[in-house]
Design a protein around this motif. Structure first.
Motif, mmCIF file in Angstrom:
data_model
loop_
_atom_site.group_PDB
_atom_site.id
_atom_site.type_symbol
_atom_site.label_atom_id
_atom_site.label_comp_id
_atom_site.label_asym_id
_atom_site.label_seq_id
_atom_site.Cartn_x
_atom_site.Cartn_y
_atom_site.Cartn_z
ATOM 1 N N ARG A 1 0.809 -1.211 0.000
ATOM 2 C CA ARG A 1 0.000 0.000 0.000
ATOM 3 C C ARG A 1 0.849 1.272 0.000
ATOM 4 N NH1 ARG A 1 -2.288 -3.182 3.896
ATOM 5 N NH2 ARG A 1 -1.697 -1.789 5.625
ATOM 6 N N HIS A 2 2.075 1.160 0.526
ATOM 7 C CA HIS A 2 2.951 2.336 0.629
ATOM 8 C C HIS A 2 4.339 1.934 0.126
ATOM 9 C CE1 HIS A 2 -0.242 4.012 3.143
ATOM 10 N NE2 HIS A 2 -0.233 2.855 3.790
ATOM 11 N N PRO A 3 4.487 1.777 -1.194
ATOM 12 C CA PRO A 3 5.706 1.177 -1.749
ATOM 13 C C PRO A 3 6.977 1.987 -1.538
ATOM 14 C CG PRO A 3 4.265 1.996 -3.496
ATOM 15 C CD PRO A 3 3.476 2.050 -2.245
ATOM 16 N N SER A 4 6.869 3.256 -1.175
ATOM 17 C CA SER A 4 8.081 4.042 -0.947
ATOM 18 C C SER A 4 8.479 4.116 0.520
ATOM 19 C CB SER A 4 7.904 5.465 -1.492
ATOM 20 O OG SER A 4 6.883 6.157 -0.788
ATOM 21 N N LEU A 5 7.718 3.469 1.407
ATOM 22 C CA LEU A 5 8.021 3.491 2.831
ATOM 23 C C LEU A 5 9.345 2.786 3.098
ATOM 24 C CD1 LEU A 5 6.721 4.296 5.620
ATOM 25 C CD2 LEU A 5 5.997 1.902 5.786
ATOM 26 N N ARG A 6 10.151 3.369 4.007
ATOM 27 C CA ARG A 6 11.437 2.768 4.376
ATOM 28 C C ARG A 6 11.420 2.389 5.850
ATOM 29 N NH1 ARG A 6 15.886 6.911 3.079
ATOM 30 N NH2 ARG A 6 14.263 8.378 3.749
ATOM 31 N N LEU A 7 11.859 1.167 6.141
ATOM 32 C CA LEU A 7 11.930 0.654 7.505
ATOM 33 C C LEU A 7 13.389 0.367 7.843
ATOM 34 C CD1 LEU A 7 10.558 -0.589 10.082
ATOM 35 C CD2 LEU A 7 10.536 -2.773 8.834
ATOM 36 N N VAL A 8 13.816 0.813 9.032
ATOM 37 C CA VAL A 8 15.171 0.545 9.517
ATOM 38 C C VAL A 8 15.070 -0.219 10.830
ATOM 39 C CG1 VAL A 8 17.389 1.516 10.184
ATOM 40 C CG2 VAL A 8 15.988 2.707 8.477
ATOM 41 N N LEU A 9 15.707 -1.390 10.889
ATOM 42 C CA LEU A 9 15.735 -2.210 12.100
ATOM 43 C C LEU A 9 17.096 -2.032 12.758
ATOM 44 C CD1 LEU A 9 14.142 -5.421 10.546
ATOM 45 C CD2 LEU A 9 12.982 -3.636 11.865
ATOM 46 N N THR A 10 17.113 -1.410 13.937
ATOM 47 C CA THR A 10 18.371 -0.981 14.552
ATOM 48 C C THR A 10 18.649 -1.705 15.860
ATOM 49 O OG1 THR A 10 18.235 1.207 13.531
ATOM 50 C CG2 THR A 10 19.591 1.028 15.506
ATOM 51 N N GLU A 11 19.926 -2.000 16.077
ATOM 52 C CA GLU A 11 20.432 -2.681 17.271
ATOM 53 C C GLU A 11 19.648 -3.954 17.578
ATOM 54 O OE1 GLU A 11 21.925 -1.823 21.817
ATOM 55 O OE2 GLU A 11 21.317 -0.104 20.610
ATOM 56 N N GLN A 12 19.514 -4.766 16.542
ATOM 57 C CA GLN A 12 18.867 -6.068 16.672
ATOM 58 C C GLN A 12 19.746 -7.163 16.100
ATOM 59 O OE1 GLN A 12 14.850 -6.054 15.083
ATOM 60 N NE2 GLN A 12 14.649 -3.842 15.409
#
Length: 422
Positions: free
Chosen positions: A244-255
């Motif tokens: 639905r939101h193809p330009s969304l960016r997700l960052v997974l940090t300190e995992q």
């Protein structure tokens, strides 16, 4: 690799030094310094709260606590570590919270208004703090998920205020009473983040459920906490958020980062089972579980990872480095976790050597700074000029680390590389 007129390579690296950006640092105001950033109608409440508040964290009571808010000290210590810029997550206690916001229990409805006021005060303080080092700090704004409309408005404010680090996505522990992250109730939040190109950051440690006070709970927390943080990835993927939101960016940090290739294979497996069940007999388990999901989920999880997701691989461990191509060289962002005890300071140069010695310089440049500059909007040429003065040399990082510093406290130097199984 070509050079620009000012002597930098096209990735912002000087010809002999790395431009190091820590994608995981923490900061916050001293407790009483939050008051000027609160709306005046909360000042009396703040005075009463602060008068009786007892800080539960030893590091925020030590003589080094001012690393969280002392801009000059912070810049000096990071530069000695070879770091020229940082992504700034929260650390100190915002007004009206019982503990750091990453770990604070979900508030009751009656507490929400004051908690929101406290987070807004932190965000406004953070904008000023980042302004003390223009171009060198990407502040991460805080929100709560109990009011999605308010969260979306705060994201807009943060972007206008120059907080280029994006937004911190709170964890949703099981039993919290808040809709799970795959719920479409959050679409207004994802929409504004996609519209404004705001990274959505999910930091480790914020999604674990309460475990009680038994001594074993601490061990169980260490084993499980990163896994609970990882859940954000498959919740958003299977919830169709990136469709639905193809330009969304997700960052997974300190995992950690070593878990990523195996988890992506596992998610692809389940995705394929559910999608391939479309149109089959309703008697199959896949058809029952996958009803309506083929269209709503969107692309394969591994494709979503390549298009939309990044990893804040704080003090990347040596055992994780051989997986860099499977993770994606363009996805990895090293972090020092300053000023935490488990961070690499004051041995970040040694931590970089332990992880990256012997690798091609172009690969190292991407993981230690180039990728973070791209994700968080830093100016590589501006940072490269600072790195020409303080950055670690290519030759320095190429030298293998044969012995960890005796007083180092970071898992980056742990025997076996601090292996994580998730």
């Amino acid at each position: 690799m070509t050079r620009t007129a000012d002597g930098c390579t096209t990735d912002g690296r000087t010809t002999d030094r790395y431009t190091v950006v820590s994608a995981d640092c923490h900061a916050g105001a001293d407790l009483l310094d939050y008051k000027p950033y609160l709306e005046k109608r909360y000042h009396d409440d703040f005075d009463a709260w602060a008068a009786t508040y007892v800080n539960p964290y030893e590091d925020l009571l030590a003589d080094t606590a001012d690393r969280n808010w002392n801009s000059g000290r912070r810049l000096a210590e990071l530069e000695v570590d070879g770091i020229v810029a940082e992504v700034v997550f929260p650390n100190t206690i915002p007004p009206f919270f019982p503990s750091a916001s990453l770990l604070a229990p979900v508030p009751t409805r009656q507490e929400l208004e004051r908690r929101w006021a406290g987070l807004r005060a932190h965000n406004r303080w953070l904008a000023d703090f980042c302004g003390q080092a223009p171009g060198r700090r990407a502040g991460v704004a805080q929100i709560l998920l109990n009011d999605v409309g308010q969260a979306a408005r705060e994201v807009r404010w943060a972007r206008e205020a120059g907080l280029t680090g994006g937004v911190l996505l709170p964890g949703v522990p099981p039993g919290s009473g808040i809709p799970e992250l795959y719920s479409t109730v959050y679409d207004p939040l994802w929409a504004v983040c996609a519209e404004l190109d705001v990274p959505v950051n999910h930091h480790g440690g914020s999604a674990s459920p309460p475990l009680g006070d038994e001594p074993a709970a601490r061990a169980v927390f260490m084993v499980e906490t990163t896994w609970f943080s990882h859940r954000a990835l498959w919740h958003l993927v299977f919830g169709g958020v990136f469709r639905r939101h193809p330009s969304l960016r997700l960052v997974l940090t300190e995992q950690g980062s070593g878990w990523i290739p195996g988890v992506l294979e596992m998610l692809d497996y389940y995705h394929e089972r559910l999608v391939s069940a479309a149109g089959r007999s309703a008697a199959t388990a896949e058809s029952k579980f996958g009803a309506g999901l083929a269209e709503s989920m969107g692309p394969r999880p591994s494709e979503v990872w390549r298009a939309n997701v990044y990893v804040g691989a704080s003090f990347m461990r040596p055992h994780e480095v051989p997986l860099r191509e499977r993770i994606g060289l363009e996805k990895i962002m090293w972090g020092s976790d300053y000023p935490h005890d488990e961070g690499t300071h004051p041995y970040s140069r040694e931590g970089l050597r332990a992880a990256y010695a012997g690798l091609p310089a172009e690969e190292v440049a991407a993981m230690v700074g180039g990728n973070a500059a791209r994700v968080y909007g830093f100016d590589p040429k501006f940072l490269a000029r600072i790195a020409a003065r303080v950055g670690p040399t290519v030759a320095e990082i190429a030298e293998p680390l044969t012995e960890a510093p005796a007083d180092a406290t970071s898992p980056a130097f742990a025997p076996g590389g601090g292996v994580r199984v998730w």
